[in-house]
Design a protein around this motif. Structure first.
Motif, PDB file in Angstrom:
ATOM      1  N   VAL A   1       0.784  -1.138   0.059  1.00  0.00           N
ATOM      2  CA  VAL A   1      -0.051   0.118   0.026  1.00  0.00           C
ATOM      3  C   VAL A   1       0.895   1.264  -0.062  1.00  0.00           C
ATOM      4  O   VAL A   1       0.738   2.097  -0.695  1.00  0.00           O
ATOM      5  CB  VAL A   1      -0.907  -0.050   1.277  1.00  0.00           C
ATOM      6  CG1 VAL A   1      -1.667   1.215   1.157  1.00  0.00           C
ATOM      7  CG2 VAL A   1      -1.783  -1.322   1.119  1.00  0.00           C
ATOM      8  N   ASN A   2       1.745   1.056   0.983  1.00  0.00           N
ATOM      9  CA  ASN A   2       2.768   2.448   0.944  1.00  0.00           C
ATOM     10  C   ASN A   2       3.818   2.565  -0.040  1.00  0.00           C
ATOM     11  O   ASN A   2       4.370   3.778  -0.142  1.00  0.00           O
ATOM     12  CB  ASN A   2       3.309   2.465   2.404  1.00  0.00           C
ATOM     13  CG  ASN A   2       2.223   2.624   3.339  1.00  0.00           C
ATOM     14  OD1 ASN A   2       1.206   3.357   3.183  1.00  0.00           O
ATOM     15  ND2 ASN A   2       2.502   1.982   4.693  1.00  0.00           N
ATOM     16  N   ASN A   3       4.374   1.189  -0.523  1.00  0.00           N
ATOM     17  CA  ASN A   3       5.621   1.493  -1.461  1.00  0.00           C
ATOM     18  C   ASN A   3       5.430   0.101  -2.345  1.00  0.00           C
ATOM     19  O   ASN A   3       4.623  -0.715  -2.137  1.00  0.00           O
ATOM     20  CB  ASN A   3       6.793   1.469  -0.722  1.00  0.00           C
ATOM     21  CG  ASN A   3       6.885   0.621   0.336  1.00  0.00           C
ATOM     22  OD1 ASN A   3       7.129  -0.639   0.052  1.00  0.00           O
ATOM     23  ND2 ASN A   3       6.911   1.012   1.561  1.00  0.00           N
ATOM     24  N   TYR A   4       6.521   0.444  -3.442  1.00  0.00           N
ATOM     25  CA  TYR A   4       6.591  -0.673  -4.390  1.00  0.00           C
ATOM     26  C   TYR A   4       7.866  -0.929  -4.606  1.00  0.00           C
ATOM     27  O   TYR A   4       8.713   0.004  -4.695  1.00  0.00           O
ATOM     28  CB  TYR A   4       5.833  -0.157  -5.544  1.00  0.00           C
ATOM     29  CG  TYR A   4       5.586  -1.271  -6.731  1.00  0.00           C
ATOM     30  CD1 TYR A   4       4.615  -2.022  -7.013  1.00  0.00           C
ATOM     31  CD2 TYR A   4       6.937  -1.673  -7.355  1.00  0.00           C
ATOM     32  CE1 TYR A   4       4.550  -2.810  -8.007  1.00  0.00           C
ATOM     33  CE2 TYR A   4       6.754  -2.498  -8.624  1.00  0.00           C
ATOM     34  CZ  TYR A   4       5.613  -3.142  -8.768  1.00  0.00           C
ATOM     35  OH  TYR A   4       5.727  -4.246  -9.736  1.00  0.00           O
ATOM     36  N   ALA A   5       8.403  -2.123  -4.318  1.00  0.00           N
ATOM     37  CA  ALA A   5       9.952  -2.520  -4.533  1.00  0.00           C
ATOM     38  C   ALA A   5      10.057  -3.329  -5.547  1.00  0.00           C
ATOM     39  O   ALA A   5       9.491  -4.410  -5.980  1.00  0.00           O
ATOM     40  CB  ALA A   5      10.363  -3.081  -3.149  1.00  0.00           C
TER      41      ALA A   5
ATOM     42  N   PHE B   1       7.751   5.372  -3.550  1.00  0.00           N
ATOM     43  CA  PHE B   1       6.963   5.617  -2.280  1.00  0.00           C
ATOM     44  C   PHE B   1       5.595   6.048  -2.899  1.00  0.00           C
ATOM     45  O   PHE B   1       5.547   6.853  -3.598  1.00  0.00           O
ATOM     46  CB  PHE B   1       7.539   6.388  -1.310  1.00  0.00           C
ATOM     47  CG  PHE B   1       8.704   6.014  -0.697  1.00  0.00           C
ATOM     48  CD1 PHE B   1       8.479   5.533   0.625  1.00  0.00           C
ATOM     49  CD2 PHE B   1       9.763   6.043  -1.486  1.00  0.00           C
ATOM     50  CE1 PHE B   1       9.486   4.892   1.348  1.00  0.00           C
ATOM     51  CE2 PHE B   1      11.014   5.488  -0.627  1.00  0.00           C
ATOM     52  CZ  PHE B   1      10.895   4.937   0.647  1.00  0.00           C
ATOM     53  N   ASN B   2       4.561   5.712  -2.150  1.00  0.00           N
ATOM     54  CA  ASN B   2       3.164   6.321  -2.581  1.00  0.00           C
ATOM     55  C   ASN B   2       2.714   7.366  -2.097  1.00  0.00           C
ATOM     56  O   ASN B   2       2.335   7.484  -0.883  1.00  0.00           O
ATOM     57  CB  ASN B   2       2.086   4.663  -2.060  1.00  0.00           C
ATOM     58  CG  ASN B   2       0.728   4.994  -2.387  1.00  0.00           C
ATOM     59  OD1 ASN B   2       0.401   5.869  -3.341  1.00  0.00           O
ATOM     60  ND2 ASN B   2      -0.162   4.177  -2.283  1.00  0.00           N
ATOM     61  N   VAL B   3       2.784   8.490  -2.994  1.00  0.00           N
ATOM     62  CA  VAL B   3       2.133   9.562  -2.521  1.00  0.00           C
ATOM     63  C   VAL B   3       1.070  10.098  -3.265  1.00  0.00           C
ATOM     64  O   VAL B   3       0.967   9.747  -4.373  1.00  0.00           O
ATOM     65  CB  VAL B   3       3.328  10.694  -2.550  1.00  0.00           C
ATOM     66  CG1 VAL B   3       4.665  10.562  -1.845  1.00  0.00           C
ATOM     67  CG2 VAL B   3       4.126  10.990  -4.065  1.00  0.00           C
ATOM     68  N   GLN B   4       0.074  10.673  -2.612  1.00  0.00           N
ATOM     69  CA  GLN B   4      -0.998  11.171  -3.534  1.00  0.00           C
ATOM     70  C   GLN B   4      -1.059  12.551  -3.957  1.00  0.00           C
ATOM     71  O   GLN B   4      -0.350  13.404  -3.248  1.00  0.00           O
ATOM     72  CB  GLN B   4      -2.363  11.204  -2.549  1.00  0.00           C
ATOM     73  CG  GLN B   4      -2.401   9.713  -2.004  1.00  0.00           C
ATOM     74  CD  GLN B   4      -2.964   8.637  -3.066  1.00  0.00           C
ATOM     75  OE1 GLN B   4      -3.298   8.948  -4.321  1.00  0.00           O
ATOM     76  NE2 GLN B   4      -2.785   7.238  -2.763  1.00  0.00           N
ATOM     77  N   PRO B   5      -1.675  12.927  -5.044  1.00  0.00           N
ATOM     78  CA  PRO B   5      -2.396  12.113  -5.988  1.00  0.00           C
ATOM     79  C   PRO B   5      -1.421  11.587  -6.984  1.00  0.00           C
ATOM     80  O   PRO B   5      -0.278  12.265  -7.461  1.00  0.00           O
ATOM     81  CB  PRO B   5      -3.597  13.097  -6.496  1.00  0.00           C
ATOM     82  CG  PRO B   5      -2.781  14.446  -6.804  1.00  0.00           C
ATOM     83  CD  PRO B   5      -1.671  14.491  -5.588  1.00  0.00           C
TER      84      PRO B   5
END
Length: 535
Positions: free
Chosen positions: A252-256, A289-293
């Motif tokens: 949800v928070n990051n993609y490795a 890292f998952n930052v919106q939008p």
């Protein structure tokens, strides 16, 4: 009569108990290894045509892992079985040995005495299936290039010369293994020219595994002779396997993006207007890292460079997991420093704040440098800058402290791209007292003006203490202890050591060590500690 019979039975029982063989409970421990008294064939036999080799010893023996320890050169590809007969060992081979060839059977420590397991020493049988024995020899020493330490149990092989030589698929024709001093000797070989290569051979399959085995080779071919010169081989890691994306880990928070081997750097190009913060972690994991939008998925082009300087391009779709709970669970936000906390600092110093996530906000007026609890100077008054990924702050600072230097990092002064902050932190360092440390000075002798030189000071565990790019060096404020000095010949002037690659005939950049350790005492200066480069 009955009394006589009973007496006889009792006598036999007691005699049998006295006659039982038991291990001695005392006396001097047997430290003498078993000696070979006879062999079939006799050592250095000519015109041998048999399939059996038998060894006879002067005491009872046992066999220990002979299939791994018995080295037969040249590599015979001839399966065998063995039988232990008390004081002898019989090897029975499936096929006849190749005609007109000298074979050496080196048993290492595979045969030991029965009682104390002392291995037979220098146990070797040589025979020829032709009318003469080959008398060639190749010998030398194998060391690790980065530590200058001898390598034990490395496989050193002689390969027939070929334009298509591939040590990952071809076994050596002759070979030996190094002893604890890194010394190897390949004897009774044909007096002709070979390619000399050393590999770790951890799995003992006599083939090179580039992923985790060191290798070393000589550029020039070697000619086996009766009195050949000693060869020095430097071994190094050189993973030339193709770089791949081994797996991806969407969260949800990051993609490795996990690579199949460590990389030096990764250039990231976003294929659309969207951008994401990212970090390369431990050389193998590229984390976005998952930052919106942002869109549901983001396409990126990755250009990764490995330790050999080889670049590989990938296209990768970044798609985070959809949140399932009301609030996203975040990895803890943390900070480390270089120098580490409690390490002494000079009043004029360079410093790093290292964060485990990219940072979206830093208040350089709230972060302060406290000098002896009296003076508070904000970070904004010093020269500082971010690295490319916005997770390392590089600081050049000066204080007038007498006892201690302390950083005060209040809560909320650093906020990550995930919106979390650090708890308040106090990072303390004593002011360095020059009398508690020493100085080491010297120069590189026989330096070539066409090359760049990197002088490094390392401790006894080869941890880097200090480095300088020059032909003269002056290492100051070094703690008391024992150290090693080495110089890297940086031929391509890229300010780092580069490994070699046998497939391209490229040797690693040379590293030369000062022969003796440097012993430094507090408040001492060692001058003219010079490192000599061979001409």
């Amino acid at each position: 009569m009955i009394r006589t019979i009973l007496f006889a039975l009792l006598f036999l029982f007691l005699f049998d108990r006295c006659a039982q063989q038991v291990s001695p409970t005392g006396g001097k421990k047997d430290s003498i290894p078993p000696n070979l008294v006879e062999s079939v064939p006799v050592n250095k036999t000519l015109n041998f045509k048999g399939k059996k080799v038998e060894l006879f010893f002067d005491e009872y023996v046992v066999v220990d892992n002979i299939n791994q320890k018995l080295v037969i050169t040249p590599e015979a590809d001839n399966p065998y079985s063995y039988k232990l007969n008390g004081t002898s060992v019989l090897l029975t081979f499936k096929n006849n040995f190749k005609d007109s060839t000298t074979f050496t059977l080196n048993f290492g420590d595979a045969i030991k005495d029965f009682a104390e397991k002392n291995p037979s020493k220098n146990l070797k049988i040589v025979f020829s299936t032709g009318s003469s024995l080959d008398s060639g020899r190749v010998y030398g020493v194998v060391k690790d290039i980065q530590t200058n330490k001898p390598i034990f149990d490395a496989l050193v092989g002689l390969y027939n010369i070929s334009d298509t030589l591939d040590i990952a698929k071809q076994k050596p024709y002759y070979f030996s293994r190094t002893d604890s001093s890194g010394v190897f000797s390949i004897e009774n070989i044909q007096t002709k020219t070979f390619k000399l290569v050393a590999i770790d051979d951890k799995n003992r399959n006599m083939l090179y595994n580039a992923r985790d085995e060191r290798t070393g080779f000589l550029n020039e071919n070697v000619t086996a002779g009766v009195d050949s010169i000693s060869y020095n081989i430097s071994m190094y890691l050189s993973d030339n396997t193709p770089l791949k994306i081994q797996r991806t880990t969407p969260r949800v928070n990051n993609y490795a993006v996990i690579f199949s081997k460590p990389v030096e750097k990764v250039d990231v190009t976003f294929m659309n207007k969207d951008t994401l913060p990212y970090l390369l972690e431990q050389g193998t994991s590229l984390k976005f890292f998952n930052v919106q939008p942002h869109p549901d998925s983001t396409l990126v082009k990755l250009v990764a460079t490995d330790s050999l300087g080889t670049t590989t391009e990938f296209e990768q779709k970044i798609a985070f997991q959809q949140p399932r709970g009301k609030e996203r669970q975040k990895d803890p936000f943390s900070l480390t420093t270089l120098p580490e906390s409690n390490k002494p600092l000079e009043n004029t110093f360079t410093y790093k704040l290292i964060l485990n996530k990219p940072v979206q906000y830093l208040d350089d007026k709230k972060i302060t440098l406290i000098t002896d609890s009296l003076s508070h100077e904000p970070l904004s008054s010093f020269k500082w800058e971010w690295n490319a990924n916005h997770n390392i702050v590089l600081i050049s600072a000066k204080s007038f402290a007498k006892d201690s230097i302390k950083w005060d990092i209040p809560k909320g002064s650093v906020i990550s791209v995930e919106g979390d902050t650090l708890a308040r932190m106090f990072i303390k360092h004593p002011v360095l007292n020059a009398e508690d440390f020493g100085i080491i000075r010297g120069r590189v002798v026989n330096a070539d003006t066409a090359s760049n030189y990197i002088v490094e000071l390392v401790d006894e565990q080869f941890k880097l203490i200090s480095r300088i790019q020059n032909t003269t060096y002056n290492f100051q404020n070094i703690p008391q202890g024992k150290y090693l000095l080495r110089v890297i010949v940086d031929k391509n002037k890229n300010q780092k050591w580069d490994t070699g690659e046998m497939a391209k005939g490229r040797q690693p950049e040379a590293i030369y060590y000062l022969p003796d350790k440097v012993m430094l005492k507090a408040n001492f200066e060692l001058n003219d500690i010079n490192i000599v480069i061979p001409k």
